[in-house]
Design a protein around this motif. Structure first.
Motif, PDB file in Angstrom:
ATOM      1  N   LEU A  93     -12.320 -22.122  15.593  1.00 34.08           N
ATOM      2  CA  LEU A  93     -11.917 -20.724  15.439  1.00 34.08           C
ATOM      3  C   LEU A  93     -11.582 -20.486  13.968  1.00 34.08           C
ATOM      4  CD1 LEU A  93      -9.685 -18.814  17.943  1.00 34.08           C
ATOM      5  CD2 LEU A  93      -9.359 -18.485  15.504  1.00 34.08           C
ATOM      6  N   ASP A  94     -12.207 -19.472  13.387  1.00 36.01           N
ATOM      7  CA  ASP A  94     -12.065 -19.193  11.954  1.00 36.01           C
ATOM      8  C   ASP A  94     -11.523 -17.779  11.782  1.00 36.01           C
ATOM      9  OD1 ASP A  94     -12.228 -18.895   9.259  1.00 36.01           O
ATOM     10  OD2 ASP A  94     -14.300 -19.565   9.069  1.00 36.01           O
ATOM     11  N   GLU A  95     -10.307 -17.679  11.261  1.00 36.51           N
ATOM     12  CA  GLU A  95      -9.646 -16.383  11.148  1.00 36.51           C
ATOM     13  C   GLU A  95      -9.831 -15.719   9.791  1.00 36.51           C
ATOM     14  OE1 GLU A  95      -7.005 -19.108   9.057  1.00 36.51           O
ATOM     15  OE2 GLU A  95      -8.134 -19.226  10.937  1.00 36.51           O
ATOM     16  N   GLU A  96     -10.614 -16.328   8.901  1.00 34.77           N
ATOM     17  CA  GLU A  96     -10.759 -15.761   7.555  1.00 34.77           C
ATOM     18  C   GLU A  96     -11.346 -14.353   7.605  1.00 34.77           C
ATOM     19  OE1 GLU A  96     -13.160 -16.629   3.370  1.00 34.77           O
ATOM     20  OE2 GLU A  96     -13.052 -18.157   4.944  1.00 34.77           O
ATOM     21  N   GLU A  97     -12.278 -14.128   8.510  1.00 40.09           N
ATOM     22  CA  GLU A  97     -12.944 -12.843   8.632  1.00 40.09           C
ATOM     23  C   GLU A  97     -12.833 -12.358  10.079  1.00 40.09           C
ATOM     24  OE1 GLU A  97     -17.049 -11.196   6.823  1.00 40.09           O
ATOM     25  OE2 GLU A  97     -17.284 -12.791   8.298  1.00 40.09           O
ATOM     26  N   GLY A  98     -12.323 -11.133  10.265  1.00 40.23           N
ATOM     27  CA  GLY A  98     -12.154 -10.587  11.603  1.00 40.23           C
ATOM     28  C   GLY A  98     -12.931  -9.294  11.768  1.00 40.23           C
ATOM     29  N   PHE A  99     -13.274  -8.997  13.014  1.00 40.02           N
ATOM     30  CA  PHE A  99     -14.018  -7.780  13.342  1.00 40.02           C
ATOM     31  C   PHE A  99     -13.257  -7.048  14.442  1.00 40.02           C
ATOM     32  CE2 PHE A  99     -16.876 -10.955  11.751  1.00 40.02           C
ATOM     33  CZ  PHE A  99     -17.698 -10.283  10.866  1.00 40.02           C
ATOM     34  N   ILE A 100     -13.051  -5.753  14.248  1.00 38.62           N
ATOM     35  CA  ILE A 100     -12.236  -4.973  15.164  1.00 38.62           C
ATOM     36  C   ILE A 100     -13.060  -3.843  15.775  1.00 38.62           C
ATOM     37  CG2 ILE A 100     -11.373  -3.455  13.323  1.00 38.62           C
ATOM     38  CD1 ILE A 100      -8.723  -3.326  14.876  1.00 38.62           C
ATOM     39  N   ASP A 101     -12.805  -3.561  17.042  1.00 36.71           N
ATOM     40  CA  ASP A 101     -13.456  -2.440  17.722  1.00 36.71           C
ATOM     41  C   ASP A 101     -12.726  -2.203  19.035  1.00 36.71           C
ATOM     42  OD1 ASP A 101     -15.132  -0.350  18.090  1.00 36.71           O
ATOM     43  OD2 ASP A 101     -16.975  -1.520  18.324  1.00 36.71           O
ATOM     44  N   ALA A 102     -13.153  -1.173  19.753  1.00 30.09           N
ATOM     45  CA  ALA A 102     -12.552  -0.835  21.038  1.00 30.09           C
ATOM     46  C   ALA A 102     -13.652  -0.447  22.007  1.00 30.09           C
ATOM     47  CB  ALA A 102     -11.546   0.303  20.891  1.00 30.09           C
ATOM     48  N   THR A 103     -13.396  -0.643  23.285  1.00 36.14           N
ATOM     49  CA  THR A 103     -14.305  -0.208  24.331  1.00 36.14           C
ATOM     50  C   THR A 103     -13.516   0.560  25.381  1.00 36.14           C
ATOM     51  OG1 THR A 103     -16.044  -0.923  25.879  1.00 36.14           O
ATOM     52  CG2 THR A 103     -14.078  -2.293  25.737  1.00 36.14           C
ATOM     53  N   PHE A 104     -14.197   1.449  26.091  1.00 38.61           N
ATOM     54  CA  PHE A 104     -13.547   2.356  27.039  1.00 38.61           C
ATOM     55  C   PHE A 104     -13.702   1.835  28.462  1.00 38.61           C
ATOM     56  CE2 PHE A 104     -13.871   5.979  29.971  1.00 38.61           C
ATOM     57  CZ  PHE A 104     -12.662   6.614  29.748  1.00 38.61           C
ATOM     58  N   ALA A 105     -12.644   1.943  29.231  1.00 46.04           N
ATOM     59  CA  ALA A 105     -12.682   1.575  30.655  1.00 46.04           C
ATOM     60  C   ALA A 105     -12.120   2.732  31.466  1.00 46.04           C
ATOM     61  CB  ALA A 105     -11.888   0.305  30.913  1.00 46.04           C
ATOM     62  N   MET A 106     -12.892   3.217  32.412  1.00 44.71           N
ATOM     63  CA  MET A 106     -12.435   4.297  33.283  1.00 44.71           C
ATOM     64  C   MET A 106     -11.267   3.822  34.130  1.00 44.71           C
ATOM     65  SD  MET A 106     -13.325   7.484  33.979  1.00 44.71           S
ATOM     66  CE  MET A 106     -15.103   7.619  33.671  1.00 44.71           C
ATOM     67  N   ALA A 107     -10.296   4.706  34.332  1.00 45.66           N
ATOM     68  CA  ALA A 107      -9.122   4.383  35.150  1.00 45.66           C
ATOM     69  C   ALA A 107      -9.146   5.261  36.393  1.00 45.66           C
ATOM     70  CB  ALA A 107      -7.843   4.608  34.355  1.00 45.66           C
ATOM     71  N   LYS A 108      -9.601   4.687  37.499  1.00 47.67           N
ATOM     72  CA  LYS A 108      -9.722   5.450  38.735  1.00 47.67           C
ATOM     73  C   LYS A 108      -8.561   5.235  39.683  1.00 47.67           C
ATOM     74  CE  LYS A 108     -14.769   5.540  38.577  1.00 47.67           C
ATOM     75  NZ  LYS A 108     -16.041   5.300  39.324  1.00 47.67           N
ATOM     76  N   GLY A 109      -7.686   4.305  39.333  1.00 53.09           N
ATOM     77  CA  GLY A 109      -6.558   4.028  40.215  1.00 53.09           C
ATOM     78  C   GLY A 109      -5.291   4.755  39.823  1.00 53.09           C
ATOM     79  N   GLY A 110      -5.340   5.565  38.755  1.00 52.83           N
ATOM     80  CA  GLY A 110      -4.125   6.226  38.299  1.00 52.83           C
ATOM     81  C   GLY A 110      -3.180   5.230  37.659  1.00 52.83           C
ATOM     82  N   ARG A 229     -13.854  -6.959  37.247  1.00 54.09           N
ATOM     83  CA  ARG A 229     -12.558  -6.325  37.489  1.00 54.09           C
ATOM     84  C   ARG A 229     -12.091  -5.491  36.301  1.00 54.09           C
ATOM     85  NH1 ARG A 229      -9.604  -5.531  42.304  1.00 54.09           N
ATOM     86  NH2 ARG A 229      -7.547  -4.790  41.652  1.00 54.09           N
ATOM     87  N   ILE A 230     -12.617  -5.742  35.105  1.00 60.12           N
ATOM     88  CA  ILE A 230     -12.155  -4.995  33.945  1.00 60.12           C
ATOM     89  C   ILE A 230     -13.119  -3.879  33.550  1.00 60.12           C
ATOM     90  CG2 ILE A 230     -10.871  -6.972  33.075  1.00 60.12           C
ATOM     91  CD1 ILE A 230     -13.014  -7.401  31.022  1.00 60.12           C
ATOM     92  N   LEU A 231     -14.208  -3.704  34.288  1.00 57.50           N
ATOM     93  CA  LEU A 231     -15.104  -2.581  34.017  1.00 57.50           C
ATOM     94  C   LEU A 231     -14.422  -1.255  34.334  1.00 57.50           C
ATOM     95  CD1 LEU A 231     -18.493  -3.954  35.369  1.00 57.50           C
ATOM     96  CD2 LEU A 231     -17.806  -3.677  32.982  1.00 57.50           C
ATOM     97  N   VAL A 232     -13.607  -1.256  35.368  1.00 52.62           N
ATOM     98  CA  VAL A 232     -12.829  -0.085  35.777  1.00 52.62           C
ATOM     99  C   VAL A 232     -11.396  -0.537  36.008  1.00 52.62           C
ATOM    100  CG1 VAL A 232     -12.524   1.732  37.501  1.00 52.62           C
ATOM    101  CG2 VAL A 232     -14.828   1.004  36.858  1.00 52.62           C
ATOM    102  N   ARG A 233     -10.455   0.210  35.501  1.00 49.62           N
ATOM    103  CA  ARG A 233      -9.055  -0.146  35.741  1.00 49.62           C
ATOM    104  C   ARG A 233      -8.620   0.428  37.083  1.00 49.62           C
ATOM    105  NH1 ARG A 233      -3.503   1.668  32.461  1.00 49.62           N
ATOM    106  NH2 ARG A 233      -2.271   1.724  34.351  1.00 49.62           N
TER     107      ARG A 233
END
Length: 257
Positions: A93-110, A229-233
């Protein structure tokens, strides 16, 4: 049936103490923690409801109760930190260079910490990965928050001690205040400028060559989304959904041993 390898269980078993029931107390005998964890991994992989847990696993109420206890006590986060630091010591694991982003997950359970967007109500899964695509940080937030405001919160869930020298993101992270804030921590943010930017450019074209490897974080999201299980919350409590995301990251890290 999903089973942990003996070597994998030995690495993490100290974080999962066995339940203790005093001698002479009536009731069922405690269920082995390894079986409970394997049952949770089955739910994570299939995306099934808790009551659909096969009979080869412990009772689903027991599994759900103990999983919630792990999430509430941040047991899974501590496991991730230990595994990530072990991989860092091995050089995987090499922490010198990091990449950041986000992804969306629908929440159907409230539930709590869910935000409305044009795509519907949901959550954002924020992640920072190293140059090998391995997770350095993962967290979940309401989807109506801008990603620039979530960067510092993402570092609150950082798994190792050393932070990256360079953090690469897409145009969403083009923010001068964020640049200055990260620079105080010794982190250089590299992100292409937005097309509607008014202020003078600040990015170095030579540094932006690192942006070509941003696909690593996209690949990481593809890896963890194999866990249905993490495709939809569906979880009402946000810490339970975060627990499933952390388990998906644990599976990714285990592949490096």
């Amino acid at each position: 049936m999903i089973c942990l390898h003996d070597s994998e269980w030995e690495r993490i078993r100290d974080h999962f103490p066995e339940e203790h029931i005093p001698d002479g107390r009536p009731g069922r005998k405690p269920v082995a923690t390894r079986l409970v964890l394997e049952a949770v991994l089955w739910i994570l992989n299939t995306g099934a409801q808790w009551h659909m847990l096969p009979q080869c696993y412990p009772n689903y109420k027991t599994v759900h109760r103990r999983f919630q206890t792990w999430c509430r006590n941040e047991v899974l986060r501590q496991v991730l930190m230990d595994i990530a630091n072990e991989l860092r010591e091995r050089g995987a694991l090499d922490e010198e260079e990091g990449f950041i982003d986000a992804t969306f997950a629908m929440a159907k359970g409230g539930g709590a910490e869910i935000g409305p967007t044009k795509r519907g109500k949901g959550v954002k899964i924020m992640a920072i990965v190293d140059r090998h695509g391995l997770p350095l940080s993962v967290s979940t937030h309401a989807a109506n928050h801008h990603e620039v405001r979530l960067v510092q919160l993402c570092f609150d869930f950082y798994m190792i001690e050393a932070k990256p020298e360079h953090l690469v993101g897409d145009r969403v992270y083009d923010s001068d205040p964020l640049d200055e804030e990260l620079r105080k921590d010794g982190i250089e943010l590299i992100a292409p400028h937005r097309s509607n930017r008014v202020k003078p450019p600040t990015q170095d074209g030579r540094r932006l060559r690192r942006y070509a490897r941003r696909w690593l974080v996209e690949r990481f999201f593809a890896w963890i989304q194999w866990q249905r299980r993490i495709l939809v919350r569906w979880e009402y409590y946000p810490q339970n959904f975060l627990g499933f995301v952390q388990l998906a990251c644990l599976i990714v890290l285990f592949r490096r041993f």
